[in-house]
Structure formats: C-alpha cells, structure tokens
Write a protein that holds these residues in place. Sequence first.
Motif, PDB file in Angstrom:
ATOM      1  N   ASN A  27      -9.607  55.052  13.958  1.00  0.00           N
ATOM      2  CA  ASN A  27     -11.009  54.921  13.367  1.00  0.00           C
ATOM      3  C   ASN A  27     -10.912  54.831  12.138  1.00  0.00           C
ATOM      4  OD1 ASN A  27     -12.288  55.033  16.023  1.00  0.00           O
ATOM      5  ND2 ASN A  27     -11.820  57.359  15.747  1.00  0.00           N
ATOM      6  N   ILE A  28      -9.944  54.124  11.328  1.00  0.00           N
ATOM      7  CA  ILE A  28     -10.136  53.865   9.999  1.00  0.00           C
ATOM      8  C   ILE A  28     -10.464  52.346   9.726  1.00  0.00           C
ATOM      9  CG2 ILE A  28      -8.743  53.755   7.762  1.00  0.00           C
ATOM     10  CD1 ILE A  28      -7.202  56.165   9.057  1.00  0.00           C
ATOM     11  N   LYS A  29     -11.351  51.842   8.845  1.00  0.00           N
ATOM     12  CA  LYS A  29     -11.677  50.528   8.308  1.00  0.00           C
ATOM     13  C   LYS A  29     -10.714  50.041   7.386  1.00  0.00           C
ATOM     14  CE  LYS A  29     -16.400  50.527   9.671  1.00  0.00           C
ATOM     15  NZ  LYS A  29     -18.020  50.475   9.244  1.00  0.00           N
ATOM     16  N   SER A  30      -9.879  49.160   7.761  1.00  0.00           N
ATOM     17  CA  SER A  30      -8.872  48.470   6.818  1.00  0.00           C
ATOM     18  C   SER A  30      -9.096  46.923   7.075  1.00  0.00           C
ATOM     19  CB  SER A  30      -7.467  48.758   6.888  1.00  0.00           C
ATOM     20  OG  SER A  30      -7.310  50.361   6.662  1.00  0.00           O
ATOM     21  N   ASN A  31      -9.916  46.234   6.347  1.00  0.00           N
ATOM     22  CA  ASN A  31     -10.184  45.268   6.648  1.00  0.00           C
ATOM     23  C   ASN A  31      -9.964  44.030   5.329  1.00  0.00           C
ATOM     24  OD1 ASN A  31     -11.310  45.404   9.335  1.00  0.00           O
ATOM     25  ND2 ASN A  31     -12.938  46.203   7.996  1.00  0.00           N
ATOM     26  N   TYR A  32      -9.788  42.737   5.711  1.00  0.00           N
ATOM     27  CA  TYR A  32      -9.499  41.882   4.569  1.00  0.00           C
ATOM     28  C   TYR A  32     -10.552  40.799   4.963  1.00  0.00           C
ATOM     29  CZ  TYR A  32      -7.591  37.990   1.910  1.00  0.00           C
ATOM     30  OH  TYR A  32      -7.352  36.944   0.977  1.00  0.00           O
ATOM     31  N   TYR A  33     -11.138  40.160   3.914  1.00  0.00           N
ATOM     32  CA  TYR A  33     -12.183  39.071   4.333  1.00  0.00           C
ATOM     33  C   TYR A  33     -11.721  38.018   3.553  1.00  0.00           C
ATOM     34  CZ  TYR A  33     -15.211  42.536   6.366  1.00  0.00           C
ATOM     35  OH  TYR A  33     -15.539  43.412   7.276  1.00  0.00           O
ATOM     36  N   GLN A  94     -18.045  30.262   0.636  1.00  0.00           N
ATOM     37  CA  GLN A  94     -17.732  31.084  -0.523  1.00  0.00           C
ATOM     38  C   GLN A  94     -18.692  32.261  -0.793  1.00  0.00           C
ATOM     39  OE1 GLN A  94     -17.078  27.979  -3.433  1.00  0.00           O
ATOM     40  NE2 GLN A  94     -15.031  27.171  -2.566  1.00  0.00           N
ATOM     41  N   VAL A  95     -19.767  31.909  -0.871  1.00  0.00           N
ATOM     42  CA  VAL A  95     -20.834  33.152  -0.871  1.00  0.00           C
ATOM     43  C   VAL A  95     -20.934  34.114   0.171  1.00  0.00           C
ATOM     44  CG1 VAL A  95     -23.537  33.568  -1.200  1.00  0.00           C
ATOM     45  CG2 VAL A  95     -22.334  31.717  -2.394  1.00  0.00           C
ATOM     46  N   MET A  96     -20.815  33.567   1.415  1.00  0.00           N
ATOM     47  CA  MET A  96     -20.667  34.435   2.586  1.00  0.00           C
ATOM     48  C   MET A  96     -19.436  35.292   2.525  1.00  0.00           C
ATOM     49  SD  MET A  96     -22.080  35.866   4.988  1.00  0.00           S
ATOM     50  CE  MET A  96     -23.414  34.820   5.169  1.00  0.00           C
ATOM     51  N   GLU A  97     -18.273  34.786   2.018  1.00  0.00           N
ATOM     52  CA  GLU A  97     -17.015  35.661   1.740  1.00  0.00           C
ATOM     53  C   GLU A  97     -17.285  36.578   0.855  1.00  0.00           C
ATOM     54  OE1 GLU A  97     -12.305  35.155   0.269  1.00  0.00           O
ATOM     55  OE2 GLU A  97     -14.231  34.151  -0.752  1.00  0.00           O
ATOM     56  N   SER A  98     -17.924  36.377  -0.428  1.00  0.00           N
ATOM     57  CA  SER A  98     -18.268  37.206  -1.363  1.00  0.00           C
ATOM     58  C   SER A  98     -18.838  38.395  -0.894  1.00  0.00           C
ATOM     59  CB  SER A  98     -19.071  36.570  -2.726  1.00  0.00           C
ATOM     60  OG  SER A  98     -18.236  35.772  -3.119  1.00  0.00           O
ATOM     61  N   HIS A 100     -19.338  39.784   2.147  1.00  0.00           N
ATOM     62  CA  HIS A 100     -18.351  40.311   3.067  1.00  0.00           C
ATOM     63  C   HIS A 100     -17.397  41.347   2.143  1.00  0.00           C
ATOM     64  CE1 HIS A 100     -19.561  39.167   7.002  1.00  0.00           C
ATOM     65  NE2 HIS A 100     -19.493  37.844   6.564  1.00  0.00           N
ATOM     66  N   ILE A 101     -16.809  40.870   1.179  1.00  0.00           N
ATOM     67  CA  ILE A 101     -15.864  41.410   0.298  1.00  0.00           C
ATOM     68  C   ILE A 101     -16.712  42.703  -0.330  1.00  0.00           C
ATOM     69  CG2 ILE A 101     -14.689  41.362  -1.896  1.00  0.00           C
ATOM     70  CD1 ILE A 101     -13.635  38.339  -0.976  1.00  0.00           C
ATOM     71  N   LEU A 102     -17.797  42.363  -0.892  1.00  0.00           N
ATOM     72  CA  LEU A 102     -18.417  43.392  -1.642  1.00  0.00           C
ATOM     73  C   LEU A 102     -19.182  44.433  -0.653  1.00  0.00           C
ATOM     74  CD1 LEU A 102     -20.908  41.089  -4.107  1.00  0.00           C
ATOM     75  CD2 LEU A 102     -18.990  42.754  -4.415  1.00  0.00           C
ATOM     76  N   PHE A 110     -10.241  51.499   3.607  1.00  0.00           N
ATOM     77  CA  PHE A 110      -9.066  50.905   2.743  1.00  0.00           C
ATOM     78  C   PHE A 110      -9.314  49.303   2.821  1.00  0.00           C
ATOM     79  CE2 PHE A 110      -7.013  54.613   4.386  1.00  0.00           C
ATOM     80  CZ  PHE A 110      -6.666  55.149   3.375  1.00  0.00           C
ATOM     81  N   PRO A 111     -10.089  48.955   1.864  1.00  0.00           N
ATOM     82  CA  PRO A 111     -10.684  47.431   2.026  1.00  0.00           C
ATOM     83  C   PRO A 111      -9.172  46.727   1.222  1.00  0.00           C
ATOM     84  CG  PRO A 111     -12.032  48.732   0.359  1.00  0.00           C
ATOM     85  CD  PRO A 111     -11.116  49.581   0.814  1.00  0.00           C
ATOM     86  N   LEU A 112      -8.804  45.572   1.991  1.00  0.00           N
ATOM     87  CA  LEU A 112      -7.404  44.868   1.854  1.00  0.00           C
ATOM     88  C   LEU A 112      -7.725  43.953   0.549  1.00  0.00           C
ATOM     89  CD1 LEU A 112      -5.939  44.790   5.182  1.00  0.00           C
ATOM     90  CD2 LEU A 112      -6.033  46.707   3.731  1.00  0.00           C
ATOM     91  N   ASN A 113      -8.883  43.395   0.231  1.00  0.00           N
ATOM     92  CA  ASN A 113      -8.972  42.611  -0.718  1.00  0.00           C
ATOM     93  C   ASN A 113      -8.595  43.226  -2.063  1.00  0.00           C
ATOM     94  OD1 ASN A 113     -11.200  41.774   1.290  1.00  0.00           O
ATOM     95  ND2 ASN A 113     -10.277  40.086   0.251  1.00  0.00           N
ATOM     96  N   SER A 114      -7.812  42.568  -2.722  1.00  0.00           N
ATOM     97  CA  SER A 114      -7.544  43.178  -4.152  1.00  0.00           C
ATOM     98  C   SER A 114      -8.937  43.104  -5.245  1.00  0.00           C
ATOM     99  CB  SER A 114      -6.392  42.327  -4.741  1.00  0.00           C
ATOM    100  OG  SER A 114      -7.103  41.029  -5.360  1.00  0.00           O
ATOM    101  N   LYS A 115      -8.476  43.848  -6.236  1.00  0.00           N
ATOM    102  CA  LYS A 115      -9.485  44.081  -7.326  1.00  0.00           C
ATOM    103  C   LYS A 115      -9.734  42.611  -7.928  1.00  0.00           C
ATOM    104  CE  LYS A 115      -8.487  48.752  -8.559  1.00  0.00           C
ATOM    105  NZ  LYS A 115      -7.884  49.898  -9.573  1.00  0.00           N
TER     106      LYS A 115
END
Length: 135
Positions: A27-33, A94-98, A100-102, A110-115
């Motif tokens: 039950n830990i959310k760790s996603n990369y978009y 690209q906007v939709m990816e942004s 999701h990342i935000l 634990f978001p997997l996208n880098s800073k």
Amino acid sequence: LVGSEMCIRDRPNIVYKISCKECAQNNIKSNYYGESNFNGYTRGTHHLKNYRSTNLNTQEKSALRRHAKEQHNDRKVEFKMEILETFKKPVARQVMESIHILKSKEEDDFPLNSKKEFNQALIVTAKYTKGCHQE
C-alpha cells in the motif's frame, strides 16, 4: 491487430505510468510518469534495458534502478507499466505528463520522477487575444 483495432501497447504518442509492484503490495504509492512518441512496448523495453544495465552512468539515469537502490537495497524488484492515454499532438502529451508528475509529487509516497523532471513539469499558460485594442 484485432480487426482495425491496434493493441494499446502498440499505439505511439503515449503518457504512461510505471509502478513498483512490491511497494503497491504494501500500500505504498511509488510511480513514475513519462511520455513518449514511441509505443508502450518500445518505451517499456528502454526502461527495462536501463534498469538491468551494468553501466553505472546508465543506472544513475534510470528512475527504476534508483528506486530499487534507495527503497529495496538494490534488490531486483518488478514494475508494472500502464498506458494512461494516447495523443495526436506532442504538446498535449507533454502537458499531460507534467500534470501527472506534479500530482505524483503531492500524492505518491515515493515519486520516482527525478527533481529535474519535477522542475521541467512546470506548465505555462498563455492567453491569446485577437486583434489590438488602442484608445
């Protein structure tokens, strides 16, 4: 292909999510978009190749490998890739990816996208006004 329908993994111009299966079981959310002009199968293969690489530079660039190192003591973990949407235009993709990342920055454990990717995810809005108004 089924009739004229193309399997979603074969469609290009995608926004996708990669989730850590082990984290999800706990039950830990760790996603990369991400977004790509490639299809899901090809882009997923790129991520997997980078994750399995023995090259240190490639490992450092792999969000999946970084996650395995930081959260799972560099054990082999499994990931699940989902195609969220397909697009006709790159800017919309690209906007939709942004977006999701935000959102993941706020909602995921634990978001997997880098800073660097979070900083790139800024969405600029502009207003177009037809004509010129002078007094």
